[in-house]
Design a protein around this motif. Structure first.
Motif, mmCIF file in Angstrom:
data_model
loop_
_atom_site.group_PDB
_atom_site.id
_atom_site.type_symbol
_atom_site.label_atom_id
_atom_site.label_comp_id
_atom_site.label_asym_id
_atom_site.label_seq_id
_atom_site.Cartn_x
_atom_site.Cartn_y
_atom_site.Cartn_z
ATOM 1 N N SER A 57 -59.152 29.216 -44.681
ATOM 2 C CA SER A 57 -59.162 30.327 -43.728
ATOM 3 C C SER A 57 -60.584 30.764 -43.413
ATOM 4 C CB SER A 57 -58.365 31.502 -44.303
ATOM 5 O OG SER A 57 -58.365 32.598 -43.405
ATOM 6 N N ALA A 58 -61.456 30.727 -44.416
ATOM 7 C CA ALA A 58 -62.862 31.082 -44.190
ATOM 8 C C ALA A 58 -63.542 30.094 -43.249
ATOM 9 C CB ALA A 58 -63.605 31.146 -45.518
ATOM 10 N N VAL A 59 -63.158 28.797 -43.375
ATOM 11 C CA VAL A 59 -63.713 27.787 -42.470
ATOM 12 C C VAL A 59 -63.296 28.078 -41.032
ATOM 13 C CG1 VAL A 59 -63.683 25.341 -41.859
ATOM 14 C CG2 VAL A 59 -63.856 26.023 -44.256
ATOM 15 N N VAL A 60 -62.012 28.420 -40.847
ATOM 16 C CA VAL A 60 -61.521 28.740 -39.503
ATOM 17 C C VAL A 60 -62.262 29.946 -38.927
ATOM 18 C CG1 VAL A 60 -59.509 29.513 -38.188
ATOM 19 C CG2 VAL A 60 -59.247 27.744 -39.937
ATOM 20 N N LEU A 61 -62.361 31.002 -39.708
ATOM 21 C CA LEU A 61 -63.038 32.207 -39.236
ATOM 22 C C LEU A 61 -64.528 31.957 -39.019
ATOM 23 C CD1 LEU A 61 -61.326 34.952 -41.427
ATOM 24 C CD2 LEU A 61 -60.902 34.397 -39.031
ATOM 25 N N GLY A 62 -65.128 31.118 -39.875
ATOM 26 C CA GLY A 62 -66.540 30.792 -39.689
ATOM 27 C C GLY A 62 -66.790 30.027 -38.398
ATOM 28 N N THR A 63 -65.887 29.095 -38.094
ATOM 29 C CA THR A 63 -66.020 28.346 -36.839
ATOM 30 C C THR A 63 -65.875 29.268 -35.632
ATOM 31 O OG1 THR A 63 -65.099 26.376 -37.907
ATOM 32 C CG2 THR A 63 -65.106 26.429 -35.493
ATOM 33 N N GLY A 87 -66.404 32.463 -35.647
ATOM 34 C CA GLY A 87 -67.571 33.349 -35.623
ATOM 35 C C GLY A 87 -68.793 32.681 -35.020
ATOM 36 N N ALA A 88 -69.025 31.400 -35.396
ATOM 37 C CA ALA A 88 -70.159 30.666 -34.823
ATOM 38 C C ALA A 88 -69.981 30.472 -33.328
ATOM 39 C CB ALA A 88 -70.300 29.312 -35.521
ATOM 40 N N TYR A 89 -68.755 30.173 -32.913
ATOM 41 C CA TYR A 89 -68.460 29.996 -31.484
ATOM 42 C C TYR A 89 -68.728 31.301 -30.728
ATOM 43 C CZ TYR A 89 -65.622 29.302 -27.275
ATOM 44 O OH TYR A 89 -65.178 29.231 -25.986
ATOM 45 N N THR A 90 -68.270 32.416 -31.293
ATOM 46 C CA THR A 90 -68.454 33.711 -30.633
ATOM 47 C C THR A 90 -69.926 34.091 -30.560
ATOM 48 O OG1 THR A 90 -66.276 34.428 -31.435
ATOM 49 C CG2 THR A 90 -67.795 36.143 -30.681
ATOM 50 N N SER A 126 -73.795 24.822 -18.082
ATOM 51 C CA SER A 126 -73.488 23.511 -18.650
ATOM 52 C C SER A 126 -73.920 23.437 -20.109
ATOM 53 C CB SER A 126 -74.179 22.417 -17.834
ATOM 54 O OG SER A 126 -73.737 22.415 -16.489
ATOM 55 N N MET A 127 -75.084 24.009 -20.422
ATOM 56 C CA MET A 127 -75.539 24.036 -21.805
ATOM 57 C C MET A 127 -74.602 24.862 -22.672
ATOM 58 S SD MET A 127 -79.165 25.363 -23.382
ATOM 59 C CE MET A 127 -78.603 27.062 -23.424
ATOM 60 N N LEU A 128 -74.113 25.985 -22.134
ATOM 61 C CA LEU A 128 -73.166 26.819 -22.865
ATOM 62 C C LEU A 128 -71.877 26.062 -23.155
ATOM 63 C CD1 LEU A 128 -72.137 29.550 -23.964
ATOM 64 C CD2 LEU A 128 -71.486 30.135 -21.617
ATOM 65 N N ASN A 129 -71.338 25.375 -22.155
ATOM 66 C CA ASN A 129 -70.093 24.627 -22.350
ATOM 67 C C ASN A 129 -70.266 23.503 -23.363
ATOM 68 O OD1 ASN A 129 -68.809 26.230 -20.435
ATOM 69 N ND2 ASN A 129 -69.281 24.840 -18.749
ATOM 70 N N PHE A 130 -71.411 22.812 -23.300
ATOM 71 C CA PHE A 130 -71.661 21.737 -24.262
ATOM 72 C C PHE A 130 -71.757 22.291 -25.678
ATOM 73 C CE2 PHE A 130 -74.818 19.409 -26.790
ATOM 74 C CZ PHE A 130 -74.165 18.184 -26.910
ATOM 75 N N GLY A 131 -72.469 23.395 -25.831
ATOM 76 C CA GLY A 131 -72.606 23.991 -27.160
ATOM 77 C C GLY A 131 -71.273 24.435 -27.727
ATOM 78 N N ASN A 139 -68.285 23.167 -27.040
ATOM 79 C CA ASN A 139 -67.536 21.955 -27.437
ATOM 80 C C ASN A 139 -68.126 21.321 -28.690
ATOM 81 O OD1 ASN A 139 -65.759 22.098 -25.232
ATOM 82 N ND2 ASN A 139 -67.206 21.041 -23.884
ATOM 83 N N PHE A 140 -69.446 21.376 -28.830
ATOM 84 C CA PHE A 140 -70.092 20.810 -30.022
ATOM 85 C C PHE A 140 -69.681 21.555 -31.288
ATOM 86 C CE2 PHE A 140 -73.637 20.670 -33.048
ATOM 87 C CZ PHE A 140 -73.788 19.293 -33.195
ATOM 88 N N ILE A 141 -69.590 22.880 -31.196
ATOM 89 C CA ILE A 141 -69.208 23.675 -32.373
ATOM 90 C C ILE A 141 -67.799 23.329 -32.814
ATOM 91 C CG2 ILE A 141 -68.682 26.025 -33.142
ATOM 92 C CD1 ILE A 141 -71.021 26.983 -31.449
#
Length: 208
Positions: free
Chosen positions: A115-121, A123-126, A196-201, A203-205
């Protein structure tokens, strides 16, 4: 048995098609119902802004040659209201609820480390989305400013058509308008590149 073997896949295909049609129909029904709320809000805010313009001093309307900018801003503001309401009601709030439920289920079934991994992902995306969006706001603001400037120049030049023709200022007006379009072009390219940079970032996360 042959009939049953044929009927089962056919029923699955028909059920799949029916479910997709139902989902699409419910989504369109949601948009149709919500459009009443959005358009009512647009009407009220547009009327309030229009009344406010009429309450401004006479000097503002005489000295400020920016009617093109004002009309363009009003149109853009009215269009953005529906987008903001739609995004907030049907994207932000449902996504937050969905992430909370998924994090709870993952934590209760597989351990709270997952669950921490999910929330961390998430959080990083946000954090990445908010940071890059704030950075690229300057490009979008410049693009809007140049669009307003070009629109104002067109309206001012056409409203003063007789004066422009009398002084043979067509080349000057054309040069000013071209400069505004060039500025808008540059700002639009910067805005699209940063998007475009935002969308790539994003998707990368999620990919990593």
């Amino acid at each position: 048995t042959s009939t049953a073997a044929t009927a089962a896949p056919l029923a699955l295909v028909m059920g799949y098609g029916l479910s997709r049609a139902t989902a699409s129909g419910m989504q369109e029904l949601r948009n149709a119902i919500f459009s009443t709320v959005a358009q009512d809000t647009i009407k009220k805010i547009g009327k309030s802004t229009f009344d406010h313009l009429h309450q401004l001093e006479y000097q503002f309307h005489v000295s400020e040659k920016n009617m093109g900018t004002i009309t363009r801003t009003l149109d853009r503001g009215n269009r953005s209201i529906s987008f903001v309401l739609n995004a907030f009601c049907f994207n932000v709030i449902p996504t937050a609820v969905e992430v909370s439920i998924v994090a709870y289920l993952v934590g209760s079934q597989f351990g709270y480390q997952h669950s921490a991994v999910v929330l961390g992902t998430i959080g990083a995306y946000t954090a990445f989305t908010v940071g890059v969006t704030q950075w690229r706001t300057q490009f979008r603001r410049n693009m809007n400013a140049m669009e307003n400037k070009a629109s104002n120049q067109v309206m001012d030049s056409l409203l003063n058509y007789e004066t422009v023709k009398y002084f043979n200022n067509e080349p000057y007006e054309s040069r000013k308008y071209t400069e505004s379009l060039s500025g808008y072009q540059k700002a639009a390219v910067q805005a699209q590149s940063s998007l475009s940079m935002l969308n790539f970032g994003q998707n990368f996360i999620f990919s990593c």
